[in-house]
Design a protein around this motif. Sequence first.
Motif, PDB file in Angstrom:
ATOM      1  N   PHE A  19       3.456   0.683   2.952  1.00  0.00           N
ATOM      2  CA  PHE A  19       3.245  -0.392   3.909  1.00  0.00           C
ATOM      3  C   PHE A  19       3.149  -1.721   3.170  1.00  0.00           C
ATOM      4  CE2 PHE A  19       2.550   1.923   7.774  1.00  0.00           C
ATOM      5  CZ  PHE A  19       1.979   3.132   7.392  1.00  0.00           C
ATOM      6  N   GLY A  76      -2.494  12.655   4.478  1.00  0.00           N
ATOM      7  CA  GLY A  76      -3.902  12.976   4.626  1.00  0.00           C
ATOM      8  C   GLY A  76      -4.860  12.042   3.906  1.00  0.00           C
ATOM      9  N   LYS A  77      -4.347  10.935   3.398  1.00  0.00           N
ATOM     10  CA  LYS A  77      -5.196   9.988   2.676  1.00  0.00           C
ATOM     11  C   LYS A  77      -5.065   8.586   3.266  1.00  0.00           C
ATOM     12  CE  LYS A  77      -5.299  12.381  -1.770  1.00  0.00           C
ATOM     13  NZ  LYS A  77      -5.147  12.228  -3.237  1.00  0.00           N
ATOM     14  N   GLY A  78      -5.998   7.724   2.882  1.00  0.00           N
ATOM     15  CA  GLY A  78      -5.926   6.342   3.291  1.00  0.00           C
ATOM     16  C   GLY A  78      -4.943   5.560   2.433  1.00  0.00           C
ATOM     17  N   PRO A  79      -4.486   4.415   2.913  1.00  0.00           N
ATOM     18  CA  PRO A  79      -3.591   3.578   2.107  1.00  0.00           C
ATOM     19  C   PRO A  79      -4.297   3.112   0.831  1.00  0.00           C
ATOM     20  CG  PRO A  79      -3.601   2.874   4.414  1.00  0.00           C
ATOM     21  CD  PRO A  79      -4.723   3.844   4.259  1.00  0.00           C
ATOM     22  N   GLN A  80      -3.540   3.121  -0.253  1.00  0.00           N
ATOM     23  CA  GLN A  80      -4.074   2.667  -1.523  1.00  0.00           C
ATOM     24  C   GLN A  80      -3.224   1.516  -2.040  1.00  0.00           C
ATOM     25  OE1 GLN A  80      -6.987   3.983  -2.920  1.00  0.00           O
ATOM     26  NE2 GLN A  80      -7.048   4.968  -0.912  1.00  0.00           N
ATOM     27  N   LEU A  81      -3.881   0.445  -2.476  1.00  0.00           N
ATOM     28  CA  LEU A  81      -3.160  -0.708  -3.016  1.00  0.00           C
ATOM     29  C   LEU A  81      -2.394  -0.315  -4.277  1.00  0.00           C
ATOM     30  CD1 LEU A  81      -2.842  -3.895  -2.842  1.00  0.00           C
ATOM     31  CD2 LEU A  81      -4.572  -3.922  -4.661  1.00  0.00           C
ATOM     32  N   TYR A  90       0.835  -1.192   0.000  1.00  0.00           N
ATOM     33  CA  TYR A  90       0.000   0.000   0.000  1.00  0.00           C
ATOM     34  C   TYR A  90       0.875   1.249   0.000  1.00  0.00           C
ATOM     35  CZ  TYR A  90      -3.923  -3.003   1.246  1.00  0.00           C
ATOM     36  OH  TYR A  90      -4.886  -3.984   1.245  1.00  0.00           O
ATOM     37  N   PHE A 127       0.251  -5.773   9.112  1.00  0.00           N
ATOM     38  CA  PHE A 127       0.963  -4.702   8.424  1.00  0.00           C
ATOM     39  C   PHE A 127       2.407  -4.597   8.908  1.00  0.00           C
ATOM     40  CE2 PHE A 127      -1.983  -2.286   5.822  1.00  0.00           C
ATOM     41  CZ  PHE A 127      -3.205  -2.802   6.215  1.00  0.00           C
ATOM     42  N   GLY A 128       3.287  -4.230   7.993  1.00  0.00           N
ATOM     43  CA  GLY A 128       4.626  -3.805   8.359  1.00  0.00           C
ATOM     44  C   GLY A 128       4.568  -2.419   8.972  1.00  0.00           C
ATOM     45  N   THR A 129       5.711  -1.954   9.457  1.00  0.00           N
ATOM     46  CA  THR A 129       5.772  -0.695  10.195  1.00  0.00           C
ATOM     47  C   THR A 129       5.879   0.529   9.295  1.00  0.00           C
ATOM     48  OG1 THR A 129       8.125  -1.134  10.449  1.00  0.00           O
ATOM     49  CG2 THR A 129       6.707  -1.660  12.323  1.00  0.00           C
ATOM     50  N   VAL A 155       4.417   7.203   2.193  1.00  0.00           N
ATOM     51  CA  VAL A 155       4.723   6.107   3.108  1.00  0.00           C
ATOM     52  C   VAL A 155       4.195   4.813   2.493  1.00  0.00           C
ATOM     53  CG1 VAL A 155       4.402   5.162   5.422  1.00  0.00           C
ATOM     54  CG2 VAL A 155       4.608   7.638   5.117  1.00  0.00           C
ATOM     55  N   ARG A 215       9.011   5.480   4.883  1.00  0.00           N
ATOM     56  CA  ARG A 215       8.788   6.805   4.302  1.00  0.00           C
ATOM     57  C   ARG A 215       9.798   7.000   3.181  1.00  0.00           C
ATOM     58  NH1 ARG A 215       6.063  11.174   5.635  1.00  0.00           N
ATOM     59  NH2 ARG A 215       5.557  10.342   7.684  1.00  0.00           N
ATOM     60  N   GLN A 271       0.601   5.288   0.991  1.00  0.00           N
ATOM     61  CA  GLN A 271      -0.229   6.230   1.719  1.00  0.00           C
ATOM     62  C   GLN A 271       0.350   7.633   1.590  1.00  0.00           C
ATOM     63  OE1 GLN A 271      -0.800   5.579   5.971  1.00  0.00           O
ATOM     64  NE2 GLN A 271      -2.781   6.615   5.905  1.00  0.00           N
TER      65      GLN A 271
END
Lengths: 113, 114
Positions: free
Chosen positions: A89, A41-46, A36, A103-105, A87, A108, A38
């Motif tokens: 993930f 200000g947004k959600g994670p995107q595949l 993902y 999820f991984g940590t 970022v 960035r 990210q």
Amino acid sequence: GENVEQHPSTLSVQEGDSAVIKCTYSDSASNYFPWYKQELGKGPQLIIDIRSNVGEKKDQRIAVTLNKTAKHFSLHITETQPEDSAVYFCASRRVGGTYKYIFGTGTRLKVLA
Amino acid sequence: DAMVIQNPRYQVTQFGKPVTLSCSQTLNHNVMYWYQQKSSQAPKLLFHYYDKDFNNEADTPDNFQSRRPNTSFCFLDIRSPGLGDTAMYLCATSGLVYSNQPQHFGDGTRLSIL
């Protein structure tokens, strides 16, 4: 318990260079591995995913490799661009088991123009 | 486009004042998740629903609750928010659980507790 280690935590590359992010998972029964992106200000995107019966998958400048024996999977971004800064993930899941994704940590990534 | 929509995008509330965050989906997915995310850390799963079956994580605080009145909607209720609950709250959905399908995330609600 199940966990996914992700390295590095931060990565800076020059525009046009390649970036590699690595993850190691603990549950040997994991069989699905999404990545993902990210943005602020947004959600994670595949951005790409891989199943355990495949060793590598590419989508334009993005590729993912999977080594089931070593329980490693990696994200490769070639010809990086400033808009790749975000970022990232990794995650794993045991399909047919729980509905949870581990999820991984996070990494960035900064692409310097 | 099919998507996961969270409302509001930003919420400011007072310490101890109940707050509700909402999530809707047009994907008709069976599973809906709520995550808490702080300072670009990994999303931390709070709970998830498979249809109406509710699954709470062991370390989710008791003042966090959820409702799923139908397939499309899911709510996160924080009964007595504390300063430590300031975070981004993400809703996600997932389709057939016995196939390899990714989660689809909304853009989150940024919650600030004053």
